[in-house]
Scaffold this motif. Structure first.
Motif, PDB file in Angstrom:
ATOM      1  N   PHE A  30      44.726 -32.177  20.574  1.00  0.00           N
ATOM      2  CA  PHE A  30      43.654 -31.983  21.617  1.00  0.00           C
ATOM      3  C   PHE A  30      42.984 -30.549  21.481  1.00  0.00           C
ATOM      4  N   ARG A  31      43.882 -29.833  20.652  1.00  0.00           N
ATOM      5  CA  ARG A  31      43.270 -28.187  20.426  1.00  0.00           C
ATOM      6  C   ARG A  31      42.240 -28.662  19.406  1.00  0.00           C
ATOM      7  N   ALA A  32      42.588 -29.639  18.597  1.00  0.00           N
ATOM      8  CA  ALA A  32      41.662 -29.891  17.147  1.00  0.00           C
ATOM      9  C   ALA A  32      40.265 -30.377  17.644  1.00  0.00           C
ATOM     10  N   TYR A  33      39.943 -30.773  18.968  1.00  0.00           N
ATOM     11  CA  TYR A  33      38.805 -31.503  19.548  1.00  0.00           C
ATOM     12  C   TYR A  33      38.623 -30.352  20.643  1.00  0.00           C
ATOM     13  N   ASN A  34      38.900 -29.207  20.607  1.00  0.00           N
ATOM     14  CA  ASN A  34      38.597 -28.010  21.444  1.00  0.00           C
ATOM     15  C   ASN A  34      38.748 -28.356  22.889  1.00  0.00           C
ATOM     16  N   PHE A  35      39.758 -28.898  23.277  1.00  0.00           N
ATOM     17  CA  PHE A  35      40.533 -29.352  24.762  1.00  0.00           C
ATOM     18  C   PHE A  35      41.112 -27.992  25.068  1.00  0.00           C
ATOM     19  N   GLN A  36      41.012 -27.620  26.514  1.00  0.00           N
ATOM     20  CA  GLN A  36      41.952 -26.689  26.792  1.00  0.00           C
ATOM     21  C   GLN A  36      42.697 -27.133  28.027  1.00  0.00           C
ATOM     22  N   GLU A  37      43.998 -26.465  28.456  1.00  0.00           N
ATOM     23  CA  GLU A  37      44.641 -27.098  29.406  1.00  0.00           C
ATOM     24  C   GLU A  37      44.173 -26.521  30.825  1.00  0.00           C
ATOM     25  N   ILE A  38      44.423 -27.502  31.674  1.00  0.00           N
ATOM     26  CA  ILE A  38      44.065 -27.231  33.210  1.00  0.00           C
ATOM     27  C   ILE A  38      45.523 -27.719  33.949  1.00  0.00           C
TER      28      ILE A  38
END
Ligand code: AMP
Length: 439
Positions: A30-38
């Protein structure tokens, strides 16, 4: 004896190693697609779910854990309650979250996340539904999900987002070594198409609805689309003959769906079209999808998702088209070929203090070795050597390190490879390197 509640379970080691393996792959991908955790709360205002998931869905009508959270007015004050007090103490209906998209969209609106540049969010956490428990279906289960949400001007409505999310999922499954998945794709249209479709469904259901289950009879009146959620075997031949949403898509929805398919083909993500797929939540628009996995049996859906272009507005927020998915983590773990033993990091070394006064020296060595990122299990000076060897073997350690008076004096320690049976004396300064070399 008190046991875990029906439909809930303890996740025990070594299986938890598989959960960690999955979660760390998820975070990387997910990081590689620029998602951040909520992380949103586990319980929310009940209205959040009834308004988004939909009153007529199985989730809201049958499966939520809902309670009235009433602040107790202390008895002694009961006669003297002011209007402010009574507002403070008035009850609020709360619900354990049955899914996480509603909570994420609520947070997006509440914190104006778009202004903060946050439009790609992911979560990992427990969800709660009062379903009939069986293999792969629990009352507390875990979902891993992601949402892309933002104003249309930022491209959140683009079919490129749908395709990117689907491609990310294919990448994640590949990365986890899950190969035999199947992506089923449909478009459930927009409110425009839905009105005409619902009308056509009502018409088609009218002459046959009396032959259907009580739920379907009700759905025919309240929300005919939900008839497609019906699992009653006798109703299936009737449902098979109903009109499909694919025949009712307006031009923009049709073009959007075509574009998603074209990108998927171009990046090489395989899919099959399934125009019965409507998903059990009301907020979906346009693209709806599910990934299934052959080995899972009856509960074969690993994940599901879709677009929800009107959701933010229906919760009182700004227009914010979005698309997301939720993976059933319990089922994802069940689909892995990997074994827990295969991903578990066993102790590199078992330290065996030998004789009185050796615990302190052993603790010092353990501290040094752990600083070198080694996994260390520490024994006790009360153990005889034989017991230490048994404990080291049981823990699955690669080496046993003997810490006796002679070793301490020489500042060199007996290190034995438990599999090979070879023993050498290693100076303290070289221990970490020696053990690391074997990893
Ligand atoms: P949904 O939120 O219903 O779209 O579900 C998304 C995914 O969550 C499903 O594909 C399942 O893998 C998983 N899931 C849903 N309900 C349960 C449950 N009761 N127990 C285990 N997994 C579930």
């Amino acid at each position: 004896m008190i046991k875990a509640v029906r439909g809930t379970r303890d996740l025990l080691p070594p299986e938890t190693a598989l959960w960690n393996f999955v979660e760390s792959a998820v975070r990387d991908v997910f990081r590689a697609y620029n998602f951040q955790e909520i992380r949103t709360p586990v319980f929310e205002d009940t209205a959040l779910f009834s308004r988004s998931v939909g009153e007529e869905t199985d989730i809201v009508s049958k499966e939520m854990y809902t309670w009235d959270d009433r602040g107790q007015v202390p008895k002694i004050l009961a006669d003297a309650v002011t209007p402010e007090d009574s507002a403070r103490y008035s009850y609020q209906s709360l619900t354990l979250r049955p899914e996480n998209t509603a909570g994420v969209v609520r947070a997006y609106i509440e914190h104006d996340l778009w202004q903060k540049g946050l439009s790609k969010l992911y979560y990992i956490g427990p969800q709660f539904r009062r379903e009939r428990p069986q293999k792969g279906r629990y009352r507390q289960f875990y979902q891993i999900g992601a949402e892309v949400i933002g104003p249309a001007s930022a491209g959140s409505e683009s079919p490129a987002r749908d395709a990117e999310v689907l491609e990310m999922l294919a990448t994640l499954l590949d990365r986890l070594g899950i190969t035999d998945w199947n992506l089923e794709l449909n478009s459930v249209g927009c409110p425009n198409d839905r009105t005409a479709f619902n009308e056509a469904l009502r018409k088609a259901l009218e002459p046959v609805k009396d032959k259907m289950c009580a739920d379907c009879q009700r759905r025919t009146v309240t929300n005919p689309l939900r008839v497609f959620d019906c699992k009653v075997p006798e109703d299936q031949p009737i449902i098979e003959k109903l009109p499909r949403i694919s025949q009712f898509l307006d031009e923009p929805c049709r073009a959007h769906f075509e574009a998603v398919q074209a990108i998927l083909k171009s990046v090489g993500v395989q899919f099959v079209l399934n125009d019965r797929l409507v998903r059990g939540l009301d907020y979906y628009t346009r693209t709806a999808f599910e990934f299934t996995h052959g080995a899972l049996g009856a509960q074969n859906a690993i994940l599901g998702g879709g677009r929800y272009d009107g959701l933010s507005e229906s919760l009182g927020g700004p227009a914010a088209p979005g698309i997301g998915f939720a993976i059933g983590e319990d089922r994802l773990v069940m689909s892995l070929k990997e074994s827990a033993e295969g991903v578990l990091r066993k102790p590199d070394v078992y330290i065996a203090p030998l004789g009185p006064g050796m615990n302190a020296e052993a603790a010092r060595l353990a501290r040094e070795l752990r600083r070198h990122d080694l996994v260390v299990e520490l024994g006790d000076e009360s153990f005889r050597l034989k017991k230490s060897f048994e404990a080291a073997t049981k823990a699955g350690a690669k080496y046993i390190l003997i810490v006796g008076e002679n070793e301490v004096k020489a500042d060199a320690f007996a290190l034995k490879d438990l599999a090979k049976g070879e023993q050498v004396s290693v100076p303290r300064a070289e221990l970490a390197q020696r053990i690391q070399g074997a990893r």
